[in-house]
Design an enzyme around this catalytic site. Structure first.
Site, PDB file in Angstrom:
ATOM      1  N   GLU A  55      -6.822   3.181   3.274  1.00 57.36           N
ATOM      2  CA  GLU A  55      -6.279   4.158   4.233  1.00 57.36           C
ATOM      3  C   GLU A  55      -7.252   5.307   4.452  1.00 57.36           C
ATOM      4  O   GLU A  55      -6.952   6.475   4.137  1.00 57.36           O
ATOM      5  CB  GLU A  55      -4.920   4.673   3.745  1.00 57.36           C
ATOM      6  CG  GLU A  55      -3.856   3.598   3.756  1.00 57.36           C
ATOM      7  CD  GLU A  55      -2.434   4.111   3.508  1.00 57.36           C
ATOM      8  OE1 GLU A  55      -2.281   5.196   2.925  1.00 57.36           O
ATOM      9  OE2 GLU A  55      -1.485   3.433   3.919  1.00 57.36           O
ATOM     10  N   GLU A  64      -0.607  -4.037   3.421  1.00 53.96           N
ATOM     11  CA  GLU A  64       0.534  -3.285   2.879  1.00 53.96           C
ATOM     12  C   GLU A  64       1.658  -3.301   3.900  1.00 53.96           C
ATOM     13  O   GLU A  64       1.425  -3.081   5.092  1.00 53.96           O
ATOM     14  CB  GLU A  64       0.181  -1.814   2.604  1.00 53.96           C
ATOM     15  CG  GLU A  64      -0.712  -1.593   1.418  1.00 53.96           C
ATOM     16  CD  GLU A  64      -0.920  -0.117   1.095  1.00 53.96           C
ATOM     17  OE1 GLU A  64       0.000   0.694   1.336  1.00 53.96           O
ATOM     18  OE2 GLU A  64      -2.013   0.208   0.608  1.00 53.96           O
TER      19      GLU A  64
HETATM   20  C1  BGP Z   1       0.177   3.838   1.218  1.00 51.10           C
HETATM   21  C2  BGP Z   1      -0.762   3.747   0.058  1.00 51.10           C
HETATM   22  C3  BGP Z   1      -0.229   3.082  -1.163  1.00 51.10           C
HETATM   23  C4  BGP Z   1       1.262   3.113  -1.327  1.00 51.10           C
HETATM   24  C5  BGP Z   1       2.057   3.071  -0.045  1.00 51.10           C
HETATM   25  C6  BGP Z   1       3.516   3.385  -0.166  1.00 51.10           C
HETATM   26  O1  BGP Z   1      -0.033   5.029   1.885  1.00 51.10           O
HETATM   27  O2  BGP Z   1      -1.952   3.076   0.394  1.00 51.10           O
HETATM   28  O3  BGP Z   1      -0.977   3.507  -2.248  1.00 51.10           O
HETATM   29  O4  BGP Z   1       1.712   3.933  -2.291  1.00 51.10           O
HETATM   30  O5  BGP Z   1       1.520   3.873   0.950  1.00 51.10           O
HETATM   31  O6  BGP Z   1       3.703   4.767  -0.234  1.00 51.10           O
HETATM   32  P1  BGP Z   1       4.595   5.457  -1.313  1.00 51.10           P
HETATM   33  O7  BGP Z   1       4.079   4.996  -2.620  1.00 51.10           O
HETATM   34  O8  BGP Z   1       4.381   6.901  -1.113  1.00 51.10           O
HETATM   35  O9  BGP Z   1       5.974   5.028  -1.057  1.00 51.10           O
END
Ligand code: BGP
Length: 474
Positions: free
Chosen positions: A177, A371
């Protein structure tokens, strides 16, 4: 889906490994990001972690202790039939201070054993080189990506891992990201601000350094292993205009460009013309060295990976703006057509098809959804099991639209790795109870629990999805 489609799951070292000082590992930036109310100010680079209360709780230190449990975890991934597994290396496990001449053998060996374990089950490793984690010593010495010296440190790290894992790792992702640098600079890139600093200027300078580092990593990877593929990674999700008022439409285009800014460079090899104009207008032109533009042009990525949780929505009407929701860090107006998760993230399966099409139209490079998923509270039922039908529904609807993008729209897609395939620490909140996994991990927000792993209903469902190559979604 074609028979080589990479079904799998995704995690990151900083959110599941733990073992934060074991095996010679140095501190990483994530190791000083606490849970609780100070988390956000630290992640934004506006609160100095040195000033945190002594009793702060740091969820990364143990996380779900995958450092010691990886064999069991990988066996569970194999049981689901994973074709690939996306995870990240912790930079400070391999270069504890980021400045050593030679890598830490113990760290490399840990990842070698990890990768061999995956390969034993024919699971393709997809490695994120830098996922929200910079050796803390580099932050202290150079102010992290504010400094151009980071490029050399990053390439030394790349050189070590590309050589060691040549022939074993085919898919590399340079920065997770990358656009998160603009929103959470300390979490995304280890950047802190002093009072009165021009934050935008610093962010775009750091972005330039990361973009050069990414391009040179592509070059290096191809030199060392011509068969590997290197990708960039975007926190994606289109901005929809709240209304058909042209002012809202234009605002959406501008907000989307803030994110495409990075991928335009990594995929097309040059800054968008809009970016230059904005740099000039805002007085934030990054300093470049001779040859930089050529480096960017010559070493573009092989594929574009992205996270997709939600679309976003934007308006220029102050009354509408009042109802802005949280939604994965980037602020978004509440879209009246969508439901939201328990954390206020909007749920928009069709938005995944829209995002896939937009990115493919824009770049014509293979895409990879690395993701996607639903963060939710899981309750253990009386029968001792977790019946997470809400998660199955979310994933099913997204997989449906993903298939339409491939089969009806012709988007070239390498694979799909839902986020947090095993429960892990939330990046934005530091909580454990925001769970994404097919596999439940017994641990709570305060760090208590046995760390025992168990299969949720979604585990069996996803296993069926993979076995049928996406045909059986029921
Ligand atoms: C993205 C990241 C991850 C992950 C995901 C979910 O932004 O790349 O590392 O954590 O989001 O977000 P969260 O963990 O805040 O629910």
């Amino acid at each position: 889906m074609n028979k080589h489609f990479l079904w799998g799951g995704a995690t990151a070292a900083n959110q599941c490994e733990g073992g934060y000082l074991e095996g010679g590992k140095g501190l990483g930036s994530v190791d000083v990001i606490p849970a609780g109310p100070n988390r956000f100010p630290v992640m934004k680079g506006e609160m100095d972690y040195h000033t945190l209360p002594k009793d702060s709780f740091y969820p990364s230190h143990e996380a779900i202790d995958m450092y010691h449990n990886y064999k069991e975890d990988i066996a569970l991934f194999a049981e689901m039939g994973f074709k690939c597994y996306r995870f990240s290396f912790s930079w400070s496990r391999i270069f504890p201070t980021g400045q050593e001449e030679k890598p830490n053998e113990e760290g490399l060996l840990f990842y070698e054993n990890f990768i061999d374990e995956l390969l034993k089950y024919n699971i393709e490793p997809v490695v994120t080189i830098c996922h929200f984690d910079v050796p803390l010593a580099l932050e202290e010495q150079y102010d992290s990506w504010k400094s151009r010296s980071m490029i050399d440190c990053y390439l030394r790290y790349c050189n070590a891992i590309f050589r060691r894992f040549r022939g074993k790792v085919k898919y590399w992702i340079t920065f997770n990201e990358i656009n998160m640098l603009l929103h959470l600079p300390f979490m995304g890139a280890g950047i802190r601000f002093a009072e009165g600093e021009n934050q935008d200027k610093i962010k775009y300078q750091a972005a330039h350094h990361e973009l050069i580092a990414s391009a040179l990593a592509v070059k290096l990877a191809h030199e060392i292993d011509p068969d590997c593929m290197v990708g960039c990674m975007l926190a994606a999700g289109n901005f929809y205009p709240y209304s058909c008022n042209p002012a809202d439409v234009w605002d959406g285009i501008k907000k989307d460009r803030e994110n495409y800014f990075f991928i335009d460079v990594q995929a097309r090899g040059e800054y968008g013309c809009y970016a230059w104009k904005q740099f000039e207008q805002n007085g934030v032109c990054p300093h470049m060295e001779e040859g930089d533009l050529e480096i960017l042009k010559s070493h573009t990525v092989d594929f574009i990976s992205f996270s997709y949780y939600s679309s976003r929505c934007t308006s220029t009407d102050p009354k509408v703006l009042k109802g802005a929701t949280a939604g994965n860090v980037m602020k978004s107006v509440r879209n009246p057509y969508l439901n939201v998760s328990q954390w206020g993230w909007q749920i928009d399966p069709l938005g995944l098809r829209i995002t896939l099409n937009t990115l493919y139209d824009r770049y014509q490079k293979p895409l990879f959804i690395v993701e996607n998923g639903l963060g939710a509270i899981d309750e253990i039922s009386e029968d001792g099991k977790i019946h997470d039908s809400y998660r199955i529904t979310y994933l099913r609807e997204h997989i449906r639209t993903m298939k339409l993008a491939v089969e009806e729209d012709g988007v070239e897609l390498l694979g799909y790795t839902p986020w947090g395939c095993i429960d892990l620490v939330s990046a934005s909140t530091g909580e454990m109870k925001k769970r994404y996994g097919f596999i439940y991990v017994d641990k709570d927000n305060e760090g208590h629990g046995t760390l025992t792993r168990s299969r949720k209903d979604s585990f069996y469902w996803y296993k069926k999805v993979i076995a049928s190559n996406g045909e059986d979604l029921e």
